[in-house]
Enzyme design. Structure first.
Site, PDB file in Angstrom:
ATOM      1  N   ARG B  56     102.494 -11.117 -87.443  1.00 20.94           N
ATOM      2  CA  ARG B  56     100.498 -11.523 -88.521  1.00 20.94           C
ATOM      3  C   ARG B  56     100.964 -11.670 -89.779  1.00 20.94           C
ATOM      4  O   ARG B  56      99.988 -12.723 -89.602  1.00 20.94           O
ATOM      5  CB  ARG B  56      99.726 -10.060 -87.821  1.00 20.94           C
ATOM      6  CG  ARG B  56     100.167  -8.731 -89.505  1.00 20.94           C
ATOM      7  CD  ARG B  56      99.150  -8.145 -89.386  1.00 20.94           C
ATOM      8  NE  ARG B  56      99.098  -7.492 -87.978  1.00 20.94           N
ATOM      9  CZ  ARG B  56      97.758  -7.256 -87.215  1.00 20.94           C
ATOM     10  NH1 ARG B  56      96.721  -6.992 -88.779  1.00 20.94           N
ATOM     11  NH2 ARG B  56      97.789  -6.459 -86.448  1.00 20.94           N
ATOM     12  N   THR B  57     101.573 -11.687 -90.922  1.00 21.39           N
ATOM     13  CA  THR B  57     101.952 -12.061 -92.073  1.00 21.39           C
ATOM     14  C   THR B  57     102.675 -13.678 -91.921  1.00 21.39           C
ATOM     15  O   THR B  57     101.906 -14.404 -93.032  1.00 21.39           O
ATOM     16  CB  THR B  57     103.196 -11.084 -92.976  1.00 21.39           C
ATOM     17  OG1 THR B  57     102.116 -10.278 -93.188  1.00 21.39           O
ATOM     18  CG2 THR B  57     102.765 -11.557 -94.586  1.00 21.39           C
ATOM     19  N   LYS B  84     125.380 -12.512 -90.973  1.00 20.32           N
ATOM     20  CA  LYS B  84     126.343 -12.727 -90.208  1.00 20.32           C
ATOM     21  C   LYS B  84     127.123 -12.402 -91.597  1.00 20.32           C
ATOM     22  O   LYS B  84     127.916 -13.095 -91.931  1.00 20.32           O
ATOM     23  CB  LYS B  84     127.230 -14.021 -89.578  1.00 20.32           C
ATOM     24  CG  LYS B  84     126.640 -14.456 -88.300  1.00 20.32           C
ATOM     25  CD  LYS B  84     126.817 -15.963 -87.647  1.00 20.32           C
ATOM     26  CE  LYS B  84     126.303 -16.148 -86.863  1.00 20.32           C
ATOM     27  NZ  LYS B  84     125.496 -17.467 -86.073  1.00 20.32           N
ATOM     28  N   ARG B 106     109.799 -12.503 -97.192  1.00 19.02           N
ATOM     29  CA  ARG B 106     109.334 -10.768 -96.722  1.00 19.02           C
ATOM     30  C   ARG B 106     110.687 -10.661 -96.519  1.00 19.02           C
ATOM     31  O   ARG B 106     111.887 -11.206 -96.046  1.00 19.02           O
ATOM     32  CB  ARG B 106     108.918 -10.628 -95.110  1.00 19.02           C
ATOM     33  CG  ARG B 106     108.822  -9.488 -94.715  1.00 19.02           C
ATOM     34  CD  ARG B 106     107.996  -8.786 -95.102  1.00 19.02           C
ATOM     35  NE  ARG B 106     106.685  -8.623 -95.430  1.00 19.02           N
ATOM     36  CZ  ARG B 106     106.082  -7.836 -94.859  1.00 19.02           C
ATOM     37  NH1 ARG B 106     106.636  -7.771 -93.135  1.00 19.02           N
ATOM     38  NH2 ARG B 106     104.478  -8.525 -94.690  1.00 19.02           N
ATOM     39  N   HIS B 134     102.685  -6.154-102.108  1.00 13.34           N
ATOM     40  CA  HIS B 134     102.098  -7.411-101.004  1.00 13.34           C
ATOM     41  C   HIS B 134     100.858  -7.848-101.516  1.00 13.34           C
ATOM     42  O   HIS B 134     100.513  -7.725-101.268  1.00 13.34           O
ATOM     43  CB  HIS B 134     102.000  -6.805-100.053  1.00 13.34           C
ATOM     44  CG  HIS B 134     101.762  -7.655 -98.304  1.00 13.34           C
ATOM     45  ND1 HIS B 134     101.907  -9.005 -98.599  1.00 13.34           N
ATOM     46  CD2 HIS B 134     101.789  -7.364 -97.406  1.00 13.34           C
ATOM     47  CE1 HIS B 134     101.886  -9.133 -97.132  1.00 13.34           C
ATOM     48  NE2 HIS B 134     101.884  -8.674 -96.950  1.00 13.34           N
TER      49      HIS B 134
END
Lengths: 428, 306, 201
Positions: B56-57, B84, B106, B134
């Site tokens: 959603r973000t 990796k 994020r 946030h």
């Protein structure tokens, strides 16, 4: 082979010449001369016994990209040290006679400081069963300090056995005091700053609870206990209480815990990530007082070199630890000497005499006196300069003091009468 | 406006108000239009760098950037070179070398956007970092409150739930305080950080006592795994003591609103009939998220006077 | 002895290009031109002389009050109210990178919209033409007018795009280094237009 040190001030007191011959101090007085001797002009410099570190990570074997016995020895000599205890959390772990002898031999080959291996308390630092402590004690490395540093010997029964067992060879267990269940996910000191920065909290109680437990155990079994990197005001209180009750406990504080606070975490730069974490201003003050009154016996650097990739990352992914050997004395000057908390004899006591005694190093931590081993340093206390990480001798660059102006410069260090540092530069 | 949006904590009142006002103008400019797109950021590239799943973000930022005509690259750390072992720094420098003007990040580690901002030349927008902040969520929440209640000054906001692990809570505490709201946090003591006493909030443990004086109730998501770590005894007990059900909603003043940053645990922290009630702004919050993120991207990327 | 710097600057400053009275006369003249053009271009049988078809859209900041003034004068002259709107062009500018972000202003169109109508964009100064281009782009996203025209208070030349005004209050030859400073009572507390040389404030 002889060296005459002209005009130094032993312990910061009256100026005198010192004659070093065949590894010993053979004369102290005015206008000494000796045919063929090298002359070192030490006018205005303070002479102190060579420093002894109870807590150094040299990373060899295993992480030679971060530090080697040789590069770490050079950093130590430049910091005024003549002996360092090399912590056991190498790869392989220093939990056998073979590994400790290898580290000891590498130190002798480097020849810059006496590298004294610390043996692991438990096999692989896993905290499950005792390593062969006696074999390490009996080896060429003559191990007397045992520590799982980086990990706490958390099991109270195992800790009790370790404390008891090393009595047989006058050893000491150096505990990394951290209750592991209370520090799951911990990233920094738990308090107002961790609450705001959203970094997992490392509560002071996790250190203090283990110290409290261990001083009770040490008192009960009559064994020696050494507490690594004490970082909280509460720990100082517990140590003071234990000492007043006659428990054979000693403790060390790191230079960074004497100077820096958790405010450093605000930048999220993991050069300030360390275990135990930087604490609050009140803790810093209590640690300085504890070191001043002798509750804390020694300064231990917890010199912890890390490769760039282990620090140039997000905070949580970075490895904890910071460099310390080259700036330890400067930080003590800044935090203890200049504020008047410790005089030069006090510095010699906390950075040389007591750590050598804790590690049972007979040839170190001796006074500046005729007949004693010629392990000493010359310091210019008036020098002030900003720390340049690029100029450090350590193979790593994770100095928390980068760009910070600190007092004092080690001009020369002598190990058994031979200069390891001259004019502020390593001789080899 | 500054170059980065790293935390709500460093927005002053003028900055925060500028974002909200800009969002309001954008909303008005787009209202009723068939073409929802503006040419403002044509030729700019925005990278959505997501080290955690948050559909959603990510979609909200993607839509915001696209409505401003920016090119958008979605870079999910999963299955990429990051998994990796490539470092955050190398990833960021690679993306910047490819010409990104802004990185929306994020990350599960608190402070990761701050580190990025030290390494890259472009703008960095924090889309949620660990348990830290946030900030765009708080901005859209503030926008929604102002939209519903007409003001933020003096508004009484009660934040309920896992404040300890919530980046939404941290951002809202700082931003709402900056904007003049009176914030109360209510949670079991285990889910409040040690040090919360230094925050500009009132702390309470009793939800029923806080509700009659609330203009806004903001419910925080409670993760089931907290239960296993003994933060509270059981989901049922949590719900009984800290869940917002119809009975508790009835104790709210008439015009109070109920907010949730999503995703919701219906039946846990919020009852279905509350989430779907007229008081609920949950759908508004989603829509406002796009508008507020457009405002943020415009203000950060629009350009700086040379 | 003290020297009054205010007096000194008054002596050196050029007189305004347009005074408050001049601005009022110019607005009246353009209002009349708009009435005539609306009537002549109106579809056959249009009500109110084509004025119902007309929308005056101001470009903020100073185009917006100018549009309202023009509408008020048209109403005074004809008795017919004219639709007014504003279109903020900030999000359509192509020079954000160099000129920097600024606060957005209001975009508001009349309820009847602009589709199929005669839109006259209103701005204070016509210079490079880039603001008008941005306004045209914005209008394209807002609807499909029958025709778009442009009215400006001052045309100072130096166009960078193929754009011209349909209604001009005053043509003012300038050099690029000069600035044209328009003040309107609604925004600045006073009506006047000045030409400033580089360095003047």
């Amino acid at each position: 082979m002889s060296v005459i040190i002209k005009g130094a001030r032993p312990y910061g007191e009256d100026a005198a010449d010192l004659l070093l011959t065949d590894g010993r101090i053979t004369a102290i007085g005015d206008r000494l001369s000796s045919p063929g001797a090298d002359v070192v002009d030490a006018t205005g410099l303070v002479a102190l016994p060579g420093l002894v570190d109870l807590h150094t990570h040299l990373r060899e074997p295993g992480r030679e990209d971060a530090e080697t016995v040789e590069t770490g020895s050079r950093a130590a000599a430049l910091g005024g040290f003549t002996a360092v205890h090399a912590m056991a959390n190498t790869d392989p772990v220093a939990d056998t006679a073979g590994v400790v002898e290898q580290v000891w031999r590498l130190g002798q080959e480097a020849g810059l400081v006496d590298v004294v291996p610390v043996g692991a308390v438990t096999v692989g630092l896993r905290g499950e069963r005792l390593a062969e402590l006696g074999a390490m004690a009996d080896s060429a490395a003559r191990v007397r300090v045992f520590s799982d540093d980086g990990h706490c010997v958390a099991d109270p029964a195992l800790m009790r056995r370790a404390l008891e067992y090393v009595k047989a060879f006058d050893g000491v267990v150096a505990q990394h005091a951290e209750e592991p269940r209370l520090t799951v996910g911990a990233q920094m000191n738990e308090g107002e700053r961790s609450a705001r920065l959203g970094l997992g909290g490392w509560p002071a109680a996790a250190e203090e609870a283990v110290i409290a437990r261990d001083v009770l155990l040490a008192g009960h079994v009559g064994a020696r206990l050494h507490v690594c990197h004490v970082s909280t005001a509460g720990s100082v209180d517990i140590l003071r209480w234990a000492k007043s009750r006659g428990v054979q406990v000693t403790a060390e504080v790191t230079p960074h815990h004497l100077l820096l606070t958790d405010e450093c975490a605000e930048t999220y730069d993991p050069v300030f990530k360390v275990n135990p974490p930087l604490r609050t201003e009140a803790d810093v003050q209590a640690l300085r007082e504890g070191l001043a009154d002798g509750t804390i016996d020694a300064v231990g650097t917890d010199h912890a070199p890390h490769a760039v990739e282990d620090k140039e990352s997000e905070w949580a992914a970075a490895r904890p630890g910071m460099l310390g050997l080259e700036q330890a004395l400067s930080v003590v000057l800044e935090t203890m000497v200049e504020p008047g908390l410790l005089d030069w004899r006090g510095v010699a006591d906390r950075m040389s005499v007591r750590p050598a005694a804790i590690g049972r190093l007979g040839a170190h931590g001796r006074p500046l006196a005729v007949g004693e081993p010629a392990n000493l340093l010359l310091l210019d206390p008036t020098h002030r300069a900003a720390v340049d990480p690029a100029a450090l001798a350590s193979r790593s660059r994770n100095s928390p003091y980068a760009g910070r102006e600190l007092p004092g410069r080690v001009v020369a260090t002598f190990l058994r009468g031979t200069a390891t540092v001259l004019d502020g530069k390593a001789t080899r | 406006m500054r170059k980065h949006l790293l935390e709500a904590g460093d927005l002053d009142r003028a900055d925060a108000t500028l974002v909200l006002d800009t969002a309001a103008q954008i909303e008005a400019a787009l209202a009723g239009r068939e073409v929802k797109k503006l040419p403002t950021l044509r030729g700019r590239t925005v990278v959505n760098l997501f080290f955690e799943d948050s559909t959603r973000t990510r979609i909200s930022f993607e839509l915001a950037a696209k409505r401003l005509s920016a090119d958008v690259i979605n870079f999910s750390a999963k299955g990429s070179s990051v998994s990796k072992g490539e470092s955050l720094k190398d990833t960021a420098l690679t993306l910047e070398a490819m010409g990104s003007d802004a990185i929306v990040v994020r990350h599960p580690a608190s402070g990761a956007p701050h580190r990025l901002a030290q390494w890259v030349k472009g703008s960095v927008v924090n889309a949620g970092d660990g348990t830290h902040e946030h900030p765009t969520q708080a901005l859209l929440d503030a926008y929604t409150i102002r939209q519903r209640l007409g003001r933020l000054d003096g508004v009484r906001v009660v934040l309920v739930g896992d404040v300890l692990h919530s980046r939404v809570a941290r951002s809202n505490v700082w931003l709402l305080h900056t904007l003049g709201a009176e914030v109360t946090v209510v949670a079991p003591p285990t889910l409040l950080p040690v040090g919360v006493g230094s925050w500009p909030v009132t702390v309470g443990y009793d939800l029923d006592a806080a509700l009659p004086k609330a203009d806004v109730v903001m419910m925080l998501r409670v993760q089931a795994e907290r239960m296993n770590a003994s933060f509270f005894p059981s989901a049922r007990e949590y719900s009984r003591r800290y869940g917002l059900d119809a009975r508790r909603m009835a104790a709210l003043p008439d015009d109070a609103i109920v907010m949730h940053p999503g995703p919701m645990n219906r039946g846990m922290e919020i009852a279905a009939e509350v989430a779907d009630s007229v008081r609920s702004t949950i759908v508004d919050q989603v829509g406002n998220g796009v508008t507020v993120r457009m405002a943020v991207l415009y203000l950060l990327l629009g350009g700086s006077p040379s | 002895m003290t020297m009054s710097s205010e007096l000194f600057s008054d002596l050196s400053a050029p007189p305004p290009l347009l005074t408050g009275d001049d601005v009022a006369r110019v607005v009246d003249r353009v209002a009349h031109q708009l009435i005539e053009r609306a009537a002549s271009s109106a579809p056959d049988g249009a009500a109110d002389g084509g004025l119902a078809d007309l929308v005056l859209v101001g470009i903020p900041t100073r185009g917006a009050p100018l549009a309202r003034r023009l509408a008020a004068r048209i109403e005074a002259f004809t008795g017919t109210a004219v639709d007014v709107g504003t279109v903020d062009i900030t999000l359509y500018r192509d020079d954000l990178r160099t000129r920097g972000v600024r606060a957005l202003e209001e975009t508001r169109l009349p309820a009847a919209g602009i589709d199929g109508r005669l839109v006259v964009l209103i701005d204070d100064v016509l210079f490079s033409g880039r603001s008008v281009r941005a306004a045209l782009d914005a209008l394209r996203d807002l609807g499909r007018p029958r025709a778009v025209q442009l009215a400006v208070l001052v045309d100072r030349g130096h166009r960078e795009l193929p754009i011209r005004a349909d209604y001009v209050g005053k043509n003012v030859p300038t050099s690029r280094a000069q600035q044209v400073r328009v003040k309107l009572a609604e925004v600045d507390g006073v009506d006047e237009v000045r030409v400033l040389n580089g360095g003047d404030r």
